[in-house]
Design a protein around this motif. Sequence first.
Motif, PDB file in Angstrom:
ATOM      1  N   TYR A  42       0.842  -1.201   0.000  1.00 18.22           N
ATOM      2  CA  TYR A  42       0.000   0.000   0.000  1.00 18.22           C
ATOM      3  C   TYR A  42       0.873   1.246   0.000  1.00 18.22           C
ATOM      4  O   TYR A  42       0.583   2.222  -0.672  1.00 18.22           O
ATOM      5  CB  TYR A  42      -0.888   0.019   1.239  1.00 18.22           C
ATOM      6  N   ALA A  43       1.933   1.181   0.777  1.00 17.28           N
ATOM      7  CA  ALA A  43       2.833   2.330   0.873  1.00 17.28           C
ATOM      8  C   ALA A  43       3.475   2.622  -0.477  1.00 17.28           C
ATOM      9  O   ALA A  43       3.523   3.772  -0.913  1.00 17.28           O
ATOM     10  CB  ALA A  43       3.911   2.043   1.911  1.00 17.28           C
ATOM     11  N   LEU A  44       3.942   1.564  -1.137  1.00 17.21           N
ATOM     12  CA  LEU A  44       4.591   1.778  -2.430  1.00 17.21           C
ATOM     13  C   LEU A  44       3.587   2.217  -3.479  1.00 17.21           C
ATOM     14  O   LEU A  44       3.910   2.951  -4.400  1.00 17.21           O
ATOM     15  CB  LEU A  44       5.279   0.489  -2.885  1.00 17.21           C
ATOM     16  N   ASN A  45       2.350   1.788  -3.325  1.00 20.23           N
ATOM     17  CA  ASN A  45       1.320   2.152  -4.286  1.00 20.23           C
ATOM     18  C   ASN A  45       1.117   3.666  -4.287  1.00 20.23           C
ATOM     19  O   ASN A  45       0.920   4.271  -5.328  1.00 20.23           O
ATOM     20  CB  ASN A  45       0.015   1.457  -3.905  1.00 20.23           C
ATOM     21  N   SER A  46       1.190   4.248  -3.115  1.00 21.48           N
ATOM     22  CA  SER A  46       0.986   5.700  -3.010  1.00 21.48           C
ATOM     23  C   SER A  46       2.314   6.431  -2.859  1.00 21.48           C
ATOM     24  O   SER A  46       2.368   7.508  -2.295  1.00 21.48           O
ATOM     25  CB  SER A  46       0.079   6.000  -1.825  1.00 21.48           C
ATOM     26  N   LEU A  47       3.361   5.782  -3.339  1.00 19.82           N
ATOM     27  CA  LEU A  47       4.702   6.377  -3.242  1.00 19.82           C
ATOM     28  C   LEU A  47       4.872   7.594  -4.151  1.00 19.82           C
ATOM     29  O   LEU A  47       4.726   7.497  -5.356  1.00 19.82           O
ATOM     30  CB  LEU A  47       5.726   5.308  -3.642  1.00 19.82           C
ATOM     31  N   PRO A  48       5.210   8.747  -3.551  1.00 18.58           N
ATOM     32  CA  PRO A  48       5.424   9.971  -4.329  1.00 18.58           C
ATOM     33  C   PRO A  48       6.699   9.798  -5.155  1.00 18.58           C
ATOM     34  O   PRO A  48       7.720   9.380  -4.613  1.00 18.58           O
ATOM     35  CB  PRO A  48       5.593  11.054  -3.267  1.00 18.58           C
ATOM     36  N   GLU A  49       6.643  10.066  -6.427  1.00 21.17           N
ATOM     37  CA  GLU A  49       7.815   9.893  -7.288  1.00 21.17           C
ATOM     38  C   GLU A  49       9.032  10.693  -6.834  1.00 21.17           C
ATOM     39  O   GLU A  49      10.161  10.229  -6.948  1.00 21.17           O
ATOM     40  CB  GLU A  49       7.461  10.319  -8.708  1.00 21.17           C
ATOM     41  N   GLU A  50       8.787  11.871  -6.290  1.00 24.11           N
ATOM     42  CA  GLU A  50       9.899  12.732  -5.905  1.00 24.11           C
ATOM     43  C   GLU A  50      10.736  12.239  -4.737  1.00 24.11           C
ATOM     44  O   GLU A  50      11.767  12.816  -4.424  1.00 24.11           O
ATOM     45  CB  GLU A  50       9.397  14.152  -5.609  1.00 24.11           C
ATOM     46  N   LEU A  51      10.318  11.155  -4.111  1.00 24.83           N
ATOM     47  CA  LEU A  51      11.095  10.665  -2.966  1.00 24.83           C
ATOM     48  C   LEU A  51      12.320   9.866  -3.397  1.00 24.83           C
ATOM     49  O   LEU A  51      13.178   9.555  -2.587  1.00 24.83           O
ATOM     50  CB  LEU A  51      10.220   9.775  -2.067  1.00 24.83           C
ATOM     51  N   ASP A  52      12.409   9.513  -4.690  1.00 26.00           N
ATOM     52  CA  ASP A  52      13.616   8.830  -5.168  1.00 26.00           C
ATOM     53  C   ASP A  52      13.859   7.507  -4.427  1.00 26.00           C
ATOM     54  O   ASP A  52      14.930   7.276  -3.894  1.00 26.00           O
ATOM     55  CB  ASP A  52      14.820   9.772  -4.972  1.00 26.00           C
ATOM     56  N   ILE A  53      12.830   6.695  -4.370  1.00 24.57           N
ATOM     57  CA  ILE A  53      12.922   5.402  -3.690  1.00 24.57           C
ATOM     58  C   ILE A  53      13.039   4.278  -4.717  1.00 24.57           C
ATOM     59  O   ILE A  53      12.308   4.279  -5.696  1.00 24.57           O
ATOM     60  CB  ILE A  53      11.635   5.153  -2.860  1.00 24.57           C
ATOM     61  N   PRO A  54      13.969   3.323  -4.510  1.00 20.03           N
ATOM     62  CA  PRO A  54      14.111   2.187  -5.443  1.00 20.03           C
ATOM     63  C   PRO A  54      13.002   1.161  -5.255  1.00 20.03           C
ATOM     64  O   PRO A  54      13.263   0.010  -4.892  1.00 20.03           O
ATOM     65  CB  PRO A  54      15.495   1.644  -5.085  1.00 20.03           C
ATOM     66  N   TRP A  55      11.788   1.541  -5.500  1.00 22.36           N
ATOM     67  CA  TRP A  55      10.624   0.684  -5.327  1.00 22.36           C
ATOM     68  C   TRP A  55      10.689  -0.600  -6.162  1.00 22.36           C
ATOM     69  O   TRP A  55      10.102  -1.612  -5.818  1.00 22.36           O
ATOM     70  CB  TRP A  55       9.355   1.438  -5.692  1.00 22.36           C
ATOM     71  N   HIS A  56      11.422  -0.541  -7.272  1.00 20.95           N
ATOM     72  CA  HIS A  56      11.497  -1.715  -8.160  1.00 20.95           C
ATOM     73  C   HIS A  56      12.245  -2.888  -7.537  1.00 20.95           C
ATOM     74  O   HIS A  56      12.183  -3.989  -8.040  1.00 20.95           O
ATOM     75  CB  HIS A  56      12.140  -1.298  -9.471  1.00 20.95           C
ATOM     76  N   ARG A  57      12.962  -2.637  -6.428  1.00 20.56           N
ATOM     77  CA  ARG A  57      13.709  -3.722  -5.792  1.00 20.56           C
ATOM     78  C   ARG A  57      12.859  -4.507  -4.802  1.00 20.56           C
ATOM     79  O   ARG A  57      13.366  -5.375  -4.106  1.00 20.56           O
ATOM     80  CB  ARG A  57      14.942  -3.154  -5.076  1.00 20.56           C
TER      81      ARG A  57
END
Length: 104
Positions: A42-57
């Motif tokens: 859920y957190a990654l779903n609403s992850l703001p792009e500007e946070l620069d998080i490697p969500w793909h990992r």
Amino acid sequence: MSSSSYQKIYQIVKNIPCGKVATYGQIADLAGFPGQARLVGYALNSLPEELDIPWHRVINSQGKISFAGGSGWYEYQMSLLETEGIEFSPSGKIDLKQFQWQAK
DNA sequence: CTCGTGACGGTAT
DNA sequence: TATACCGCCACGA
């Protein structure tokens, strides 16, 4: 310091090193929410792009991408991982034995 | 304040 | 091995 649940999760994900992956359950555990793998999703779903998080990992416990196969996001995530050196088996799975992040 | 929603995971069938 | 179902919780409208 933002200390909401989601921020905590983002913090953990941000620590995943390049070339490694982590499962939702693993992130939840590290973030202090054992058994709450869904919260990570859920957190990654609403992850703001500007946070620069490697969500793909972040992948599921089966070593697979959680997006529906065939979706643009699925292919996007896979290409990002392959660029970092992650290898996919013919069935689209990642060998966790070899690529899962071993957090301390 | 209430309701719906959502990148999962484990167990049962 | 594959599919179905339930439980868990935060966040936005």
